[in-house]
Write an enzyme that holds these catalytic residues in place. Structure first.
Site, mmCIF file in Angstrom:
data_model
loop_
_atom_site.group_PDB
_atom_site.id
_atom_site.type_symbol
_atom_site.label_atom_id
_atom_site.label_comp_id
_atom_site.label_asym_id
_atom_site.label_seq_id
_atom_site.Cartn_x
_atom_site.Cartn_y
_atom_site.Cartn_z
ATOM 1 N N SER A 192 10.435 -11.429 -0.709
ATOM 2 C CA SER A 192 9.731 -10.331 -0.047
ATOM 3 C C SER A 192 8.541 -10.846 0.744
ATOM 4 O O SER A 192 7.865 -11.786 0.324
ATOM 5 C CB SER A 192 9.246 -9.305 -1.079
ATOM 6 O OG SER A 192 8.508 -8.272 -0.431
ATOM 7 N N LYS A 223 13.726 -7.208 -7.036
ATOM 8 C CA LYS A 223 13.459 -7.075 -5.598
ATOM 9 C C LYS A 223 13.870 -5.680 -5.100
ATOM 10 O O LYS A 223 13.191 -5.083 -4.247
ATOM 11 C CB LYS A 223 14.225 -8.158 -4.833
ATOM 12 C CG LYS A 223 14.156 -8.048 -3.300
ATOM 13 C CD LYS A 223 12.734 -8.059 -2.762
ATOM 14 C CE LYS A 223 12.659 -8.333 -1.272
ATOM 15 N NZ LYS A 223 13.474 -7.457 -0.425
ATOM 16 N N HIS A 264 11.194 -3.336 -6.151
ATOM 17 C CA HIS A 264 10.066 -3.598 -5.248
ATOM 18 C C HIS A 264 10.247 -2.820 -3.950
ATOM 19 O O HIS A 264 9.317 -2.158 -3.465
ATOM 20 C CB HIS A 264 9.966 -5.100 -4.964
ATOM 21 C CG HIS A 264 9.116 -5.447 -3.766
ATOM 22 N ND1 HIS A 264 9.564 -5.287 -2.464
ATOM 23 C CD2 HIS A 264 7.860 -5.937 -3.662
ATOM 24 C CE1 HIS A 264 8.617 -5.649 -1.621
ATOM 25 N NE2 HIS A 264 7.573 -6.048 -2.319
ATOM 26 N N ASN A 265 11.437 -2.885 -3.379
ATOM 27 C CA ASN A 265 11.681 -2.195 -2.111
ATOM 28 C C ASN A 265 11.636 -0.682 -2.275
ATOM 29 O O ASN A 265 11.188 0.033 -1.372
ATOM 30 C CB ASN A 265 13.038 -2.622 -1.533
ATOM 31 C CG ASN A 265 12.977 -4.010 -0.924
ATOM 32 O OD1 ASN A 265 12.102 -4.801 -1.239
ATOM 33 N ND2 ASN A 265 13.923 -4.307 -0.058
ATOM 34 N N GLU A 297 8.133 0.152 -2.288
ATOM 35 C CA GLU A 297 7.687 0.011 -0.891
ATOM 36 C C GLU A 297 7.996 1.275 -0.093
ATOM 37 O O GLU A 297 7.136 1.782 0.652
ATOM 38 C CB GLU A 297 8.388 -1.197 -0.279
ATOM 39 C CG GLU A 297 8.130 -1.446 1.189
ATOM 40 C CD GLU A 297 9.006 -2.570 1.723
ATOM 41 O OE1 GLU A 297 9.626 -2.375 2.790
ATOM 42 O OE2 GLU A 297 9.092 -3.632 1.064
#
Length: 466
Positions: free
Chosen positions: A128, A183, A186-187, A190
């Site tokens: 990232s 990940k 995480h996105n 986001e």
């Protein structure tokens, strides 16, 4: 003779940036791209780093250029392209070689590839930070065996972003698809973080009639306080920028249609499978989908009108609302990771994940230091119940309530902020309303229920034969 410490396939934006980062940290790297011209142009434009870049014209040449046991990073589109590349590499690699998928892969695909009998070692790796992060220091989330991670950890920790305490933002998350799962979440966070910022921006623009320059100053000021983060920082910069063609604020000439590559949607889908509520992220995904419906939204405004102006907010009130929303969003994300850790047997290190996210990645923020500390104190406790964040929420919730209630009453769309508030109110209610749902389910389907008094009589008097 083989000279490269590592290889890389795929010299698109992210692959090229990552390759230069590796070379800059002192590791000779062999590169290959499907278009040979791209490979040699990359070498020619590498400048002072060209001596550490070894261009190759075929996969066979790439493999031959790497020291054994080999390690090769794949930077190709997720999905079928990865499987095709693995198949092409199969006859060329030895059983001790390692292939690292550093794309935005679905973690289920990474699990399949890890367990599917590949004749070489395989590591899934979430990266990232966008192009700038890949070039100068991303956050890296690995998934695979400890031995495979340890083989390439010297390179990965060298190229990763460093937090303020100097710790590299790169770590093994767990086995198989664990890195790509983290990940993915995480996105999802986001998506939610960006949506909440956009909602507050909308209140300033449409409700308070502030121009882009004034909004930029608010974001810039917020970046000096508890909201200090990459996304708040760039929000100040994008609202400050001027369109070179028209002289207007750049944000005012951009079509309000948000793109997405799927990871936020994956997060929402997987949360349903895990029974892990993440309503803020789900609302953010929904909002992106609605943003694409341009014609329908225009027809809706023509028929029902636009939300009236509302000047009743101050920057301080909006800041506190955004602080509350951010805490609630991250609490949901970490709870989802905890649920996956239990289901998949990954033993995911929640404070370690928070530390990896402190620098390099898109959601990096000062608040993650406190989140790491709170999670280290008690990883099983929801983040909203950690004393530090509970105190912040007590202070910030009145502002979130004001912003959501007054904003919605005026007709402004606040899906993510409102979803966070509703989840919080459910989480602080010891006796909710699901007893009504259980009664209904028992009435039409004899599904049964548990009684408060502990009696062993799981059905109501409305059933047949009662």
């Amino acid at each position: 003779m083989a000279q490269a410490d590592i290889g890389l396939i795929g010299l698109g934006t992210m692959g090229a940036a990552l390759a230069l980062n590796i070379a800059e940290k002192g590791f000779p790297i062999a590169v290959w791209n499907r278009t040979t011209e791209v490979t040699h142009r990359f070498k020619a434009e590498a400048g002072d780093l060209a001596d550490r870049v070894i261009p190759t014209d075929s996969l066979k040449d790439l493999v031959a250029a790497i020291k054994t046991p080999r390690a090769i990073i794949l930077m190709v589109p997720a999905g079928a392209a990865v499987d095709q590349q693995l198949e092409a590499l199969t006859p060329l690699l030895d059983k001790d070689d390692l292939v690292i998928d550093a794309g935005n892969a679905d973690f289920h695909d990474t699990n399949r590839r890890s367990e599917g009998g590949l004749p070489f070692h395989f590591l899934g790796m979430g990266v990232s930070g966008g192009e700038d992060g890949a070039r100068h220091g991303p956050a890296i989330m690995g998934g695979g065996t400890q031995a495979d991670w340890d083989r390439v950890a010297p390179i990965l920790t060298a190229i990763a972003a460093k937090a303020e305490d100097g710790v590299p933002c790169a770590a093994r998350m767990g086995d198989a698809g664990a890195g790509h799962f983290v990940k993915m979440v995480h996105n999802g966070i986001e998506y939610a973080d960006m949506q909440m910022i956009a909602e507050v921006y909308g209140l300033m623009r449409d409700g308070m009639e502030m121009d882009a320059a004034a909004i930029s100053k608010v974001f810039t000021d917020w970046n000096e306080g508890p909201l200090q983060s990459y996304l708040i920082e760039i929000s100040g910069k994008v609202t400050e920028a001027t369109d070179p063609h028209t002289g207007k604020p750049m944000v005012d000439v951009i079509l309000d249609q948000a793109g997405q590559k799927g990871t936020g949607r994956w997060t929402a889908i997987e949360a349903q499978h895990l029974a892990a509520p993440i309503p803020v992220i789900e609302a953010a995904v929904m909002a992106r989908n609605v943003s694409a419906q341009l014609q329908q939204r225009k027809e809706g405004q023509d028929r029902f009108g636009i939300a009236p102006k509302h000047h009743g907010f101050s920057p301080t009130t909006l800041e506190q609302a955004l602080i509350a929303g951010k805490i609630l969003c991250y609490a949901q994300g970490f709870a989802m990771i905890a649920a996956a850790s239990e289901k998949f047997g990954w033993t995911l290190d929640l404070p370690g994940i928070a530390r990896v996210w402190r620098a390099g990645c898109i959601i990096r923020s000062a608040m993650l230091n406190d989140m790491a500390e709170a999670l280290a104190q008690d990883p099983s406790r929801n983040l909203v119940m950690a004393p530090f964040f509970a105190d912040l929420l007590e202070k910030a919730m009145p502002s979130l309530r004001q912003v959501v209630s007054e904003g919605i009453a005026a007709g402004h769309a606040l899906p993510a902020l409102a979803s966070g508030l509703m989840w919080f109110d459910m989480m602080r209610t010891a006796r909710g309303t699901a007893n009504m749902i259980q009664a209904q389910r028992d009435f039409f389907g004899a599904h049964g229920f548990k009684r408060l008094d502990g009696l062993d009589d799981p059905h109501g008097p409305w059933g047949m034969g009662r």
